[in-house]
Design a protein around this motif. Structure first.
Motif, PDB file in Angstrom:
ATOM      1  N   ASP A 592       0.833  -1.204   0.000  1.00  0.00           N
ATOM      2  CA  ASP A 592       0.000   0.000   0.000  1.00  0.00           C
ATOM      3  C   ASP A 592       0.868   1.256   0.000  1.00  0.00           C
ATOM      4  O   ASP A 592       0.563   2.227  -0.702  1.00  0.00           O
ATOM      5  N   ASP A 626     -10.128  -8.184  -1.592  1.00  0.00           N
ATOM      6  CA  ASP A 626     -11.043  -7.826  -2.676  1.00  0.00           C
ATOM      7  C   ASP A 626     -11.019  -6.334  -3.010  1.00  0.00           C
ATOM      8  O   ASP A 626     -11.716  -5.910  -3.928  1.00  0.00           O
ATOM      9  N   ASP A 627     -10.256  -5.547  -2.260  1.00  0.00           N
ATOM     10  CA  ASP A 627     -10.350  -4.093  -2.406  1.00  0.00           C
ATOM     11  C   ASP A 627      -9.116  -3.460  -3.038  1.00  0.00           C
ATOM     12  O   ASP A 627      -8.964  -2.244  -2.998  1.00  0.00           O
ATOM     13  N   ALA A 629      -8.206  -3.163  -6.278  1.00  0.00           N
ATOM     14  CA  ALA A 629      -8.559  -2.299  -7.410  1.00  0.00           C
ATOM     15  C   ALA A 629      -9.237  -1.023  -6.931  1.00  0.00           C
ATOM     16  O   ALA A 629      -8.994   0.070  -7.459  1.00  0.00           O
ATOM     17  N   THR A 630     -10.088  -1.131  -5.901  1.00  0.00           N
ATOM     18  CA  THR A 630     -10.782   0.048  -5.371  1.00  0.00           C
ATOM     19  C   THR A 630      -9.802   1.029  -4.760  1.00  0.00           C
ATOM     20  O   THR A 630      -9.895   2.256  -4.981  1.00  0.00           O
ATOM     21  N   LYS A 631      -8.854   0.519  -3.972  1.00  0.00           N
ATOM     22  CA  LYS A 631      -7.876   1.413  -3.335  1.00  0.00           C
ATOM     23  C   LYS A 631      -7.010   2.108  -4.388  1.00  0.00           C
ATOM     24  O   LYS A 631      -6.742   3.315  -4.281  1.00  0.00           O
ATOM     25  N   ALA A 633      -7.761   2.735  -7.554  1.00  0.00           N
ATOM     26  CA  ALA A 633      -8.576   3.709  -8.285  1.00  0.00           C
ATOM     27  C   ALA A 633      -8.737   4.993  -7.484  1.00  0.00           C
ATOM     28  O   ALA A 633      -8.697   6.109  -8.026  1.00  0.00           O
ATOM     29  N   ALA A 634      -8.918   4.870  -6.166  1.00  0.00           N
ATOM     30  CA  ALA A 634      -9.069   6.057  -5.314  1.00  0.00           C
ATOM     31  C   ALA A 634      -7.775   6.877  -5.302  1.00  0.00           C
ATOM     32  O   ALA A 634      -7.816   8.115  -5.359  1.00  0.00           O
ATOM     33  N   GLY A 668     -10.013  -7.302 -12.338  1.00  0.00           N
ATOM     34  CA  GLY A 668     -10.517  -6.015 -11.856  1.00  0.00           C
ATOM     35  C   GLY A 668      -9.510  -4.906 -12.068  1.00  0.00           C
ATOM     36  O   GLY A 668      -9.869  -3.782 -12.449  1.00  0.00           O
ATOM     37  N   GLY A 672      -9.671  -1.691 -14.849  1.00  0.00           N
ATOM     38  CA  GLY A 672      -9.451  -0.302 -14.452  1.00  0.00           C
ATOM     39  C   GLY A 672      -8.403   0.408 -15.276  1.00  0.00           C
ATOM     40  O   GLY A 672      -8.109   1.580 -15.017  1.00  0.00           O
TER      41      GLY A 672
END
Length: 780
Positions: A592, A626-627, A629-631, A633-634, A668, A672
């Motif tokens: 991260d 599962d997150d 791609a979401t992180k 993208a943010a 995913g 993106g």
């Protein structure tokens, strides 16, 4: 006995209080109903008395009027009135004194001046104060009115002397005195009080009440407004229900007003209910006493079996499970006693089971850490030589994923069975955790311990058949010896674990503890702890290694390589701390941080006109969530960076930990707009069928094939075939580890797309990398 007495007393007190509350509530309710009935009766008596009072006033008025009519119609009095001679009129009045007994007479001329008066306070020649009021009453067909004369209330009736025209007016006024009040009391059965108020001053009180109440009655009359509302009042120790009436108010404040207070005594009415109250009180006391006796009997009947059950509970608490509860009853308490017996038998069985479970592994039945520590401590205390074998199954997680929990449990039980059958009876085999066992060999030397380890390895390495599939265990063992390697149980186990860890990282399967290995182990522990705070403490930084486009010689890509400056150990190699992060679960924190720092650096370079694609490595741990791609993208949205500027590098082995879930995460990311690359190709599974399923755009040949690349070597065939195969699959190819010019020339000839290595540039910090790229562009 104390418990039973306390319980019995508690039941008795509670029941007694409940009965007291119930009986007290009933008594108070009856008392309230009695008072209400008495009040209603008193109010009814007051209303009836008020009607009697009104009729009596009217009757007395008519009686005075009757006597006055005889006077005004008398010939002698009329003649005297016509002549206007006061002496003659006084003589005529004397003849009618019996008819007007107790009354005062006022003879008025037609201008309402007094000619003759029997009341000293209103002498002849004065204007009669109620002349106008009585004139208005006469016009309204009212012959009587009440007013204040000489500070006292008076009933006044008027008459006219006709000859034939009116020549005189005569007023007869009867004082409402004590005689009048007592007569009213006799008729109405009410206490009667009159008070005249004039010019704000109260006159003499006329009352049937004792003189001691006069001051209170006067205050009550002055403080309460007259009207139809009944009032409760208390004078001294007597209670009354009263009605306050205004008898006279001519409208002229100078004439004053007359107030009457009618009172019905409540005490007399309540006295009629006193006998009922006493009877009910005695009934309540008798009922309460009987209920208390019943409560004591009930408490005794309940407390005796409860005491027996309490004693049984104390025995069970002390660990005595053999004495049953003897209570021969068929009610709920008897059922509870039988339940106690069942419970204590169950507790005895469970306690034995818990004692066993506390010292044994629930799955295999082997001793656990607590029991083996106790036995090892006993051997050390007796100074017996001991060999500890720390045995670990390295592919434990892979077996769990492939065979499932049930298959894994079968393997653990079979492993435990082999250990028990192989070890001598004096030895102890314990299961410390899911994949770790500890073997305790007493009165044994290190050579015999190594021989036993070899024998166990041969047995445990044989394949296990699970659901028709063969499963082979990967065994690693470490050995420590008492007293050579330590003097305490904790030290011996810790050093056997270190030896087992060394065996796992070495080609063999067995390692005897080597002195001073604790230092290296402590360094690993400190590094693992430091990883959790490295990002927040600012100890992490990134170096960027350029990736050369072999077709045009430009640098449009770079790889982000994580570095750690430890405050105690200095610069720590990624080869050391990355495996520790993967084992300790800190890999997600590092990834991260690298992703956010890399995107932030891209945004900074974009602002200065340096547009590059940045490659970032992600691990198997990053693909489990599962997150991701979401992180990402943010972060791209926050720093306003295009997804096309990111390349995520992932190894084939990372995907194989959970292929289906990993593929979903990768798809995913690809959806993106992020490019994907297979890192270290050739060192993992290298399955073409699996590679075809991956949503990647790039393949990166591992540096082990590139570092010593020569056209005559076997690596040349592998590299050239990989490049051709990748191009046929539509993938770009990156060669990492380029250190020699002839290797770079071969890669260009074989149409490799991108090269990366020390020959091109070492990893640089952000400032040095930007300067290097700018210099390369300036010389191009």
């Amino acid at each position: 006995m104390k418990l039973r007495n306390s319980f019995q007393a508690h039941i008795s007190v509670v029941v007694a209080l409940l009965l007291l509350v119930v009986i007290g509530t009933v008594y108070l309710a009856v008392k309230a109903a009695t008072v209400t009935a008495a009040s209603d009766q008193a109010e009814e008596q007051l209303n009836n008395g008020a009607r009697v009072f009104e009729r009596f006033i009217d009757f007395r008025g008519r009686r005075i009027q009757y006597g006055l009519n005889w006077l005004t119609n008398d010939a002698d009095f009329r003649e005297a009135a016509v002549d206007g001679r006061p002496q003659k009129m006084e003589q005529a009045l004397e003849a009618f004194e019996p008819s007007l007994r107790g009354s005062d007479v006022f003879v008025l001329d037609m201008q309402d001046k007094i000619i003759i008066s029997t009341l000293k306070s209103l002498p002849p020649g004065m204007q009669f104060p109620y002349a106008n009021a009585m004139g208005q009453a006469r016009r309204a067909a009212q012959t009587m009115m009440i007013g204040v004369l000489d500070g006292r209330p008076y009933m006044m009736v008027q008459g006219v002397v006709l000859a034939p025209l009116p020549v005189m007016r005569v007023v007869s006024g009867m004082p409402m005195n004590d005689v009048f009040a007592h007569e009213l009391r006799t008729l109405s059965n009410l206490e009667v009080s009159f008070l005249a108020i004039k010019d704000g001053q109260s006159g003499a009180l006329v009352s049937t009440q004792p003189e001691a109440m006069d001051a209170g009655i006067v205050a009550f009359l002055r403080d309460h407004p007259p009207g139809p509302m009944t009032h409760f009042s208390e004078f001294g120790d007597r209670r009354f229900l009263g009605l306050l009436l205004q008898l006279a108010n001519s409208g002229d404040p100078a004439n004053g007003q007359v107030l009457a207070l009618l009172q019905s005594p409540l005490d007399k009415t309540l006295q009629a209910f006193a006998s009922l109250d006493r009877k009910f009180l005695w009934i309540s006391l008798v009922a309460l006493l009987a209920s208390l006796l019943g409560a004591l009997w009930l408490a005794r009947e309940v407390s005796r079996p409860v005491s027996l059950l309490a004693e049984a509970a104390q025995r069970i608490g002390r660990g005595d499970y053999s004495t049953p509860v003897l209570l021969k009853r068929r009610d709920e308490l008897g059922f509870l006693a039988r339940a106690f017996n069942v419970m204590q038998n169950g507790i005895a069985e469970r306690e034995q089971q818990l004692a066993h479970n506390a010292l044994h592994d629930s799955l295999t039945g082997l001793p656990n850490r607590a029991l083996v520590m106790e036995r090892l401590g006993s051997a050390i205390s007796a100074r017996r030589s001991v060999v500890l074998i720390y045995l670990g199954i390295e592919n434990y997680r892979l077996i769990n994923e492939s065979s499932g929990p049930q298959g894994l449990e079968l393997i653990m039980r079979e492993t435990s069975r082999l250990l028990l059958e192989t070890l001598p009876q004096s030895a102890t085999a314990a299961r410390l955790s899911g994949n770790e066992f500890l073997l305790l060999l007493e009165k044994t030397q290190v050579d015999a311990g190594v021989a036993m380890a070899d024998r166990l390895y041969g047995l445990l390495s044989l394949p296990f058949s699970i659901d028709g599939h063969d499963v082979q265990l990967e065994i690693c063992m470490g050995i420590s010896v008492y007293p050579t390697h330590g003097q305490t149980a904790d030290d011996l186990i810790a050093r056997a674990a270190i030896a087992r860890s060394d065996a796992a990282s070495s080609p063999g399967y067995l390692q005897v503890y080597q002195q001073d290995r604790d230092l290296a182990h402590q360094r690993q522990i400190q590094l693992i702890r430091g990883l959790r705070r490295a990002a927040s403490e600012g100890e992490l930084f990134i170096h960027y290694q350029p990736k050369l486009d072999l077709r045009n010689g430009h640098v449009r890509q770079a790889e982000a390589l994580l570095r750690w400056q430890h405050p105690e150990f200095g610069l720590v190699s990624p080869a050391e701390f990355i495996p520790l992060a993967e084992r300790s679960g800190s890999m997600n924190l590092l990834t991260d941080w690298v992703i956010e720092e890399g995107i932030r650096q891209i945004a900074e370079w974009n602002q200065r006109g340096l547009h590059l694609q940045l490659s970032i490595n992600i691990s198997a741990a990053d693909l489990r969530g599962d997150d991701l791609a979401t992180k990402v993208a943010a972060l791209l949205a926050r720093y306003q960076v295009s997804a096309q500027q990111l390349i995520f590098e992932i190894t084939e082995s990372a995907v194989m930990h959970d292929p289906e879930h990993s593929l979903n995460v990768l798809e995913g990311l690809r959806d993106g707009g992020i490019s994907l690359s297979v890192d270290d190709f050739g060192t993992g599974y290298s399955s073409l069928a699996h590679l075809k399923r991956l949503p990647v755009q790039e393949l990166k040949i591992d540096q082990s094939f590139i570092r010593n690349l020569d056209e005559a070597s076997e690596d040349a065939v592998i590299v050239r075939s990989t490049i051709e195969m990748s191009h046929n699959l539509g993938l770009k190819v990156v060669a990492e580890g380029v250190e020699y010019q002839h290797s770079l020339d071969l890669l260009k000839r074989w149409h490799c797309d991108t090269a990366q290595g020390y020959l091109i540039s070492r990893p640089l910090d952000a400032v040095a990398f930007e300067a290097w790229v700018n210099q390369l562009r300036a010389t191009a």
